[in-house]
Design a protein around this motif. Structure first.
Motif: not given
Lengths: 215, 223
Positions: A125-126, A129-130, A133, A160, A163, B100-101, B104, B122-129
């Motif tokens: 994901m690089g 995701m961060d 967010n 995802l 979200a 891993v993001p 993180n 907060p990073v990864g909330v709502g995802t497979v993480i």
């Protein structure tokens, strides 16, 4: 104007003086080409440069100044270099005003999927995701469909990236705003009709009385 | 004063089978390529690797560690898009490669280096993480608990290192180098240049020498 330029140029209308911006790979990278000269926008590169600039001239390369795609770049005079914890601390803290990124799928809840197609393509994901967010505003800039396959859906089917994080979708067909009620059609590309964009979109678009033009 | 300057092979001999190893760098940038090159004939097997990326086909970890049968058995990583060997490993055994993001990932390193066992992000909330992780709400927002990274040995790269081990990591080559240098029991730094103590301005020191166990001069020949 080709589709990518149309999208990139439209994104620049969301920029303001003094913003700090992170651009993802692909179409988002093109945005840098169309920023007005009199506007100061600081570009964040997640590998540790706050103030990244264009490719170096021949003979002026510095092996320690590179972007997240492993290309050598330059930095602006006011740039700051940091390790990856601070670079992402900066993101998480909310210091990025705007991030622009591509996507495989986006849905009417503002969910975005951009990093994996299970069983087929799983590069990691690089920093996406961060970024989705932490950034104050998230714009997805992409082609409206993938060779006819719909990408703007009722519900994402791929894993995802985030979200409910997307604020705006800018494509070659138009501009959509993500709201609590769903996707609102704000603008149309030249020659594109409401019927045409809806046909290319799985999610039901909310059509306001007045729809603007992308250019 | 202890002499920390040794050759690459001697430094890397501390790595034993079953160890957890950190390798710094962001693709080519700040990658400890000279140390990796010296891993090619290393006898250690069954290593757990912690690294941002596994290099690119024909370079870095992809070339010097993946190529050795049985050397790597598990990887905690952010991006494998440019390493065919890592992609094959994931396809063969999805549990062997943990994605891993990036933020993180960096914070897990930072935590490991500063004595923090875990933190909420907060990073990864709502995802497979978030799967299988503790969640908690602070001020109405959801967070997940991530634990710190720790390794037996870290391989890092620096621009200049003085004889005590003080490291000057330059520009974007800082990336994961400063963090990993603090998060492992034994830290090997490869230096573009080794200088006498006092030759690096104190304000430019990215990692204090106290964290550094071995200093290896990069030999450009054959690099």
């Amino acid at each position: 104007m080709d589709a990518k330029e149309l999208i990139a140029r439209r994104v620049t209308k969301e920029l303001h003086d003094n913003m700090i911006v992170n651009l993802g790979i692909g179409i988002p990278t093109l945005v840098a080409n169309y920023i007005p000269d009199d506007m100061h926008v600081l570009m964040h590169s997640e590998n540790g440069i706050i103030g990244i600039s264009s490719a170096p001239k021949e003979g002026e390369e510095d092996k320690d100044i590179f972007n997240a795609g492993n290309d050598l770049v330059t930095a602006v005079k006011e740039a700051f270099f940091c390790d990856s914890a601070m670079s992402f601390g900066f993101v998480r803290r909310g210091m990025i005003d705007l991030t622009v990124l591509g996507a495989l799928q986006v849905d009417e809840k503002g969910n975005i999927a951009s990093w994996a197609i299970p069983g087929k393509w799983m590069p990691g994901m690089g920093g996406a995701m961060d970024m989705v967010n932490g950034a104050k505003k998230v714009i997805v800039a992409m082609q409206h469909t993938n060779k006819g396959i719909k990408k703007i859906l009722k519900k994402c089917t791929y894993p995802l990236t985030g979200a409910g994080v997307v604020d705006m979708i800018i494509t070659d067909l138009g501009v959509l705003e993500v709201t609590k009620e769903g996707l609102v059609l704000k603008e149309l590309a030249p020659t594109v009709t409401v019927e045409q964009i809806q046909e290319q979109t799985e999610a039901k678009l909310i059509i306001p009385d007045v729809i603007g033009s992308m250019i | 004063m202890q002499n920390k300057i040794i050759d690459a092979k001697s430094a890397l001999s501390v790595i034993k089978s079953g160890h957890t190893i950190m390798v710094a760098g962001f693709f080519d940038g700040g990658s400890p390529e000279f140390l990796l090159k010296n891993m090619e004939n290393h006898p250690a097997r069954n290593l757990t690797l912690i690294t941002n990326d596994s290099g690119m086909d024909g370079r870095g970890i992809d070339k010097y560690m993946h190529s050795v049968e049985g050397m790597i058995s598990k990887i905690y990583i952010n991006y494998i898009g440019r390493s065919s060997a890592s992609q094959r490993m994931l396809a063969k055994d999805p549990d062997s490669v943990v994605l891993v993001p990036q933020g993180n990932f960096a914070e897990k390193l930072r935590a490991g280096g500063v004595g923090i066992p875990a933190f909420y992000t907060p990073v990864g909330v709502g995802t497979v993480i978030e799967e299988g992780k503790e969640k908690r709400v602070f001020d109405g927002k959801e967070y997940i608990l991530e634990t710190a990274f720790h390794a037996d040995v870290a391989l890092v790269h620096a621009y200049k290192v003085d004889e005590y081990g003080n490291c000057y990591m330059r520009r974007a080559a800082k990336n994961f180098n400063t963090l990993m240098a603090m998060a492992a029991d034994y830290v090997i730094v490869e230096a573009e240049e080794i200088v006498p103590i006092g030759n690096i301005d104190s304000d430019l020191i990215s990692v204090p020498g106290a964290f550094i166990n071995a200093i290896v001069k990069i030999e450009s020949e054959g690099k």
